[in-house]
Write an enzyme that holds these catalytic residues in place. Sequence first.
Site, mmCIF file in Angstrom:
data_model
loop_
_atom_site.group_PDB
_atom_site.id
_atom_site.type_symbol
_atom_site.label_atom_id
_atom_site.label_comp_id
_atom_site.label_asym_id
_atom_site.label_seq_id
_atom_site.Cartn_x
_atom_site.Cartn_y
_atom_site.Cartn_z
ATOM 1 N N GLY A 196 -11.552 39.045 9.595
ATOM 2 C CA GLY A 196 -10.293 39.965 9.685
ATOM 3 C C GLY A 196 -10.123 40.766 10.771
ATOM 4 N N THR A 229 -8.633 40.927 13.506
ATOM 5 C CA THR A 229 -7.402 40.865 14.171
ATOM 6 C C THR A 229 -6.374 41.758 13.567
ATOM 7 O OG1 THR A 229 -6.444 39.003 13.422
ATOM 8 C CG2 THR A 229 -7.635 38.758 15.407
ATOM 9 N N GLY A 230 -6.836 42.366 12.180
ATOM 10 C CA GLY A 230 -5.748 42.905 11.302
ATOM 11 C C GLY A 230 -5.889 44.392 11.701
ATOM 12 N N TYR A 231 -5.273 45.225 10.838
ATOM 13 C CA TYR A 231 -4.720 46.539 11.018
ATOM 14 C C TYR A 231 -6.178 47.545 11.166
ATOM 15 C CZ TYR A 231 -2.747 51.133 10.408
ATOM 16 O OH TYR A 231 -2.451 52.694 10.495
ATOM 17 N N GLY A 262 -9.060 46.033 10.781
ATOM 18 C CA GLY A 262 -10.301 44.949 11.354
ATOM 19 C C GLY A 262 -10.322 45.269 12.582
ATOM 20 N N ARG A 307 -10.740 32.109 13.275
ATOM 21 C CA ARG A 307 -10.440 30.806 12.204
ATOM 22 C C ARG A 307 -9.501 30.060 13.028
ATOM 23 N NH1 ARG A 307 -7.723 33.999 7.475
ATOM 24 N NH2 ARG A 307 -7.344 31.968 6.415
ATOM 25 N N LYS A 337 -2.726 37.315 17.812
ATOM 26 C CA LYS A 337 -4.077 37.357 17.211
ATOM 27 C C LYS A 337 -5.017 36.857 18.301
ATOM 28 C CE LYS A 337 -2.840 37.361 12.369
ATOM 29 N NZ LYS A 337 -3.394 36.618 10.871
ATOM 30 N N LYS A 396 -10.041 43.244 -6.631
ATOM 31 C CA LYS A 396 -11.136 43.817 -5.974
ATOM 32 C C LYS A 396 -12.480 43.894 -6.990
ATOM 33 C CE LYS A 396 -8.764 46.474 -2.516
ATOM 34 N NZ LYS A 396 -8.442 47.792 -1.796
ATOM 35 N N HIS A 426 0.877 52.815 -6.923
ATOM 36 C CA HIS A 426 -0.004 53.282 -6.110
ATOM 37 C C HIS A 426 0.381 54.762 -5.992
ATOM 38 C CE1 HIS A 426 -2.026 49.299 -5.018
ATOM 39 N NE2 HIS A 426 -1.708 49.285 -6.361
#
Length: 312
Positions: free
Chosen positions: A10, A12-14, A16, A35, A44, A138, A270
């Site tokens: 992951g 390329t994520g925020y 990550g 991937r 990405k 989770k 949340h």
Amino acid sequence: MGKSKVLVVGGTGYIGRRIVKACLAQGHATYVLQRPEIGLDIDKLQVLLSFKEQGARLVEASFSDHQSLVDAVKQVDVVICTMSGVHFRSHNILVQLKLVDAIKEAGNIKRFLPSEFGMDPARMGHAIEPGNVTFELKMTVRDAIEKAKIPFTYVSANCFAGYFVPNLSQLATLIPPKDKVGIYGDGNQKVIFVDEADVATYTVKTIDDPRTLNKTLYLRPKENILTQRQLVDMWENLTGRTLDKYTIFAQDFLASMKGMDLAGQVGVGHFYHIFYEGCLSNFEIGEEGEEASELYPEVQYTRMDAYLKRYL
């Protein structure tokens, strides 16, 4: 002992991409999962190529190809997963079960950090629907990790500053309010805000630290434990302007869920636990956890007044 080799899933994520940067900065041989499904996602791909230019190694593997995951995992000592678990993006928490299977088969991983980085799901059994699903999923991943006897560290990073600080914790915006600000209840619950780069720095520091093995790392930098009112005061002091404040009562806040899409309802739930219950700070860290700023006092973490200045 040398530094561990790390695979970031992951990347390329925020969060990550910040984890990758922190791994490189702290001198780890850094591998980033690429991937094949990336297809025509040019953004990405460019991020991955920039990692390669900085010294990371790209490893191709797919969640639809178990053996490719096993082969990727066998190249490293530590796996850090940062796949998105928020409902307004992609919700990929359970995809990690395939990664758990690969790690179990490979048999060489000395630490796995699954994608958490928010509230501690083990303390959220009372969460209201539909936001409770985040914590339940989770916990499903945690159960699989522990059943497989995979060494782990869970990271509870509390509130990412970018999502909660410049907007003074207002929903549905990421920029500072200009005239008025809604205060949740009395606005005096203690909330913990952490710069995303600091989240990454603390996370990577844990991977070779025996003190965090099979424990939860809580990020509670003391000067960033603030109430919403203190955050608003901070912004007003920086701008020299006073905002019109209005109270959002708990029952009205929860009632606002009606008519929202799933992502909106999850967000409200949340926020309710954070700003009305004080779920981030209303407990003592026990023997099952450690606090990051105490373990790593050398980290010069970003204070929220400094974080806010970029929005002036």
